[in-house]
Design an enzyme around this catalytic site. Structure first.
Site, mmCIF file in Angstrom:
data_model
loop_
_atom_site.group_PDB
_atom_site.id
_atom_site.type_symbol
_atom_site.label_atom_id
_atom_site.label_comp_id
_atom_site.label_asym_id
_atom_site.label_seq_id
_atom_site.Cartn_x
_atom_site.Cartn_y
_atom_site.Cartn_z
ATOM 1 N N TYR A 144 0.818 -1.209 0.000
ATOM 2 C CA TYR A 144 0.000 0.000 0.000
ATOM 3 C C TYR A 144 0.855 1.264 0.000
ATOM 4 O O TYR A 144 0.398 2.326 -0.397
ATOM 5 C CB TYR A 144 -0.937 0.025 1.227
ATOM 6 C CG TYR A 144 -2.042 -1.013 1.184
ATOM 7 C CD1 TYR A 144 -2.230 -1.817 0.077
ATOM 8 C CD2 TYR A 144 -2.885 -1.181 2.261
ATOM 9 C CE1 TYR A 144 -3.225 -2.771 0.048
ATOM 10 C CE2 TYR A 144 -3.902 -2.133 2.239
ATOM 11 C CZ TYR A 144 -4.054 -2.929 1.124
ATOM 12 O OH TYR A 144 -5.046 -3.880 1.092
ATOM 13 N N LYS A 195 2.892 -15.406 2.112
ATOM 14 C CA LYS A 195 2.771 -16.109 0.827
ATOM 15 C C LYS A 195 4.200 -16.438 0.386
ATOM 16 O O LYS A 195 4.660 -16.030 -0.685
ATOM 17 C CB LYS A 195 2.034 -15.185 -0.167
ATOM 18 C CG LYS A 195 1.623 -15.836 -1.461
ATOM 19 C CD LYS A 195 0.499 -16.844 -1.310
ATOM 20 C CE LYS A 195 0.203 -17.498 -2.645
ATOM 21 N NZ LYS A 195 -0.596 -18.717 -2.546
ATOM 22 N N ASP A 228 -3.741 -17.814 1.390
ATOM 23 C CA ASP A 228 -4.939 -18.402 0.765
ATOM 24 C C ASP A 228 -5.536 -19.470 1.675
ATOM 25 O O ASP A 228 -6.757 -19.553 1.865
ATOM 26 C CB ASP A 228 -4.634 -18.955 -0.646
ATOM 27 C CG ASP A 228 -3.296 -19.662 -0.732
ATOM 28 O OD1 ASP A 228 -2.511 -19.611 0.244
ATOM 29 O OD2 ASP A 228 -3.022 -20.303 -1.768
ATOM 30 N N ASP A 252 -5.491 -6.633 5.813
ATOM 31 C CA ASP A 252 -6.675 -5.872 5.401
ATOM 32 C C ASP A 252 -7.799 -6.850 5.052
ATOM 33 O O ASP A 252 -8.935 -6.739 5.530
ATOM 34 C CB ASP A 252 -6.286 -5.023 4.167
ATOM 35 C CG ASP A 252 -7.354 -4.016 3.811
ATOM 36 O OD1 ASP A 252 -8.356 -3.907 4.532
ATOM 37 O OD2 ASP A 252 -7.185 -3.323 2.783
#
Ligand code: NAD
Length: 367
Positions: A144, A195, A228, A252
């Site tokens: 971000y 990840k 995930d 988020d």
């Protein structure tokens, strides 16, 4: 009397309605213990755009700088949604506030009382005792904020856009510390979500978190999960988690998923802690409900004030070090819900009370 100095930014929609009664509950809880609330109220969000031409006026920032914490309502609403994205209340008020005060750690409790399991979209047999998880999200780094961030035209006429995901080891260590402290006051378990099978930043994240816990908190049970899978596991069995630790964008998404499975937004609070210490030698923080301005019910006096009241409790705990008082407020909210006193969002069609009546019932249970 000791003074607790903070800035109150009620914002828009239901913000001022729930803030007013939350301040009464806070005043009542702290007064008995010898503390006086010392706050001033300032415009932020849409109302600040209307009155001062910008969502975060300098006077508001200055007042916050002089305080030890910020109690925030929520901002935005239909009146301002056609403004350019950069001028929208949420983006033009909350993001600069986070940046200005280096609010790097977002703490979002995902707490669903057993009495309210029907508010969750999950099957009740999966969560017979409700839900109790905490999500610790890194808030000032990652994709971000990483630079460069741009859209560019290519020579062949195509267009490409670019965001940069970037983390430093020190940024990861300081959020790992917050997760460790949270875990020690709960179930002593942290699941770090990344990840690392695809992203380089996640490889550094996993390595840093592993080393940090090994060195400083070997007694805490640390596990790792790909994001995930974490999204699926939250929906399948949320109570397998104690503390979830994750980076900005994953946090988020996961913390919003946690909000949904915990039922009404009217019950969910959050804390965003800063880097520096306030004058009380504790973290400066911004405390706010997880939900927004609820334009569909704003002005009716029926919003659930619990999220705002519980945000105030978090402020007492983290920025003023008053853990017992925070627990007292949290217990009063819980007892009120147990007694069956409910605002419309958690009444499931049964008779409900309004914002003021809910707060009055909580205030009685403080005794
Ligand atoms: P919302 O959270 O305002 O409302 C979603 C639903 O939850 C609505 O049905 C609402 O009535 C209900 N709800 C939320 N808080 C409640 C409470 N305390 N009591 C009872 N019911 C409650 O989300 P939205 O409708 O997507 O957004 C409305 C506005 O709020 C938008 O302008 C959005 O940008 C803004 N917003 C602000 C913040 C913030 O200030 N941090 C966060 C989210 C959304």
């Amino acid at each position: 009397m000791k003074h607790l100095k903070f800035s109150v930014l009620p914002g828009d929609g239901i913000g001022p309605e729930v803030m007013e009664v939350a301040l009464d509950v806070l005043a009542s809880a702290t007064k008995d213990a010898g503390y006086a609330l010392d706050y001033s109220t300032h415009d932020v969000g849409g109302i600040a755009i209307d009155r001062h031409g910008k969502a975060l006026p300098e006077a508001t920032v200055k007042a916050c700088e002089e305080a030890d914490a910020i109690l925030f309502g929520s901002v935005g609403g239909p009146k301002w949604e056609n403004l350019p994205p950069a001028e929208q209340p949420e983006r033009a008020a909350l993001l600069p506030l986070r940046k200005h005060f280096s609010l790097f750690a977002n703490i979002r409790p995902g707490l669903l009382y057993p009495e309210l399991v029907a508010a969750s979209p999950l099957k009740t047999e999966r969560i017979p005792d409700g839900i109790d998880v905490v999500c610790i999200r890194e808030l000032t780094g990652g994709i971000y904020f990483g630079q460069p961030k741009e859209t560019r035209e290519l020579e062949d006429g195509d267009v490409e856009a670019l965001d940069t995901m970037i983390y430093k080891r020190t940024e990861i260590e300081r959020i790992a510390e917050i997760a460790a402290v949270a875990a020690k006051s709960r179930g002593n378990r942290v699941c770090s979500v990344d990840k690392a099978n695809v992203l380089t930043t996640s490889v550094l994240w996993r390595k840093t978190v592993t080393e940090y816990f090994k060195k400083h908190y070997p007694e805490i049970e640390l596990s790792h999960m790909y994001v995930d899978n974490a999204a699926m596991q939250l929906a399948r069995d949320p109570n397998q988690f104690d503390v979830i630790l994750t980076e900005n964008m994953f946090g988020d998404i996961l913390s919003d998923e946690m909000g949904i499975i915990c039922g009404s937004l009217g019950m969910l609070c959050s804390a965003s802690l800063g880097l520096g210490k306030n004058r009380q030698d504790l973290p400066f923080g911004l405390y706010e409900p997880a939900g927004g301005t609820a334009p569909d019910i704003a002005g009716k006096g029926i919003a659930n004030p619990c999220a705002q009241i519980l945000s105030g409790a978090l402020m007492l705990r983290y920025s003023f070090g008053l853990n017992d008082l925070a627990t007292r407020i949290e217990t009063a909210v819980r007892k009120t819900v147990e007694q069956g006193v409910r605002t419309g969002d958690i009444a499931f069609g049964n008779p409900s009370v309004n914002t003021r009546e809910m707060a009055d019932a909580i205030q009685k249970n403080l005794k």
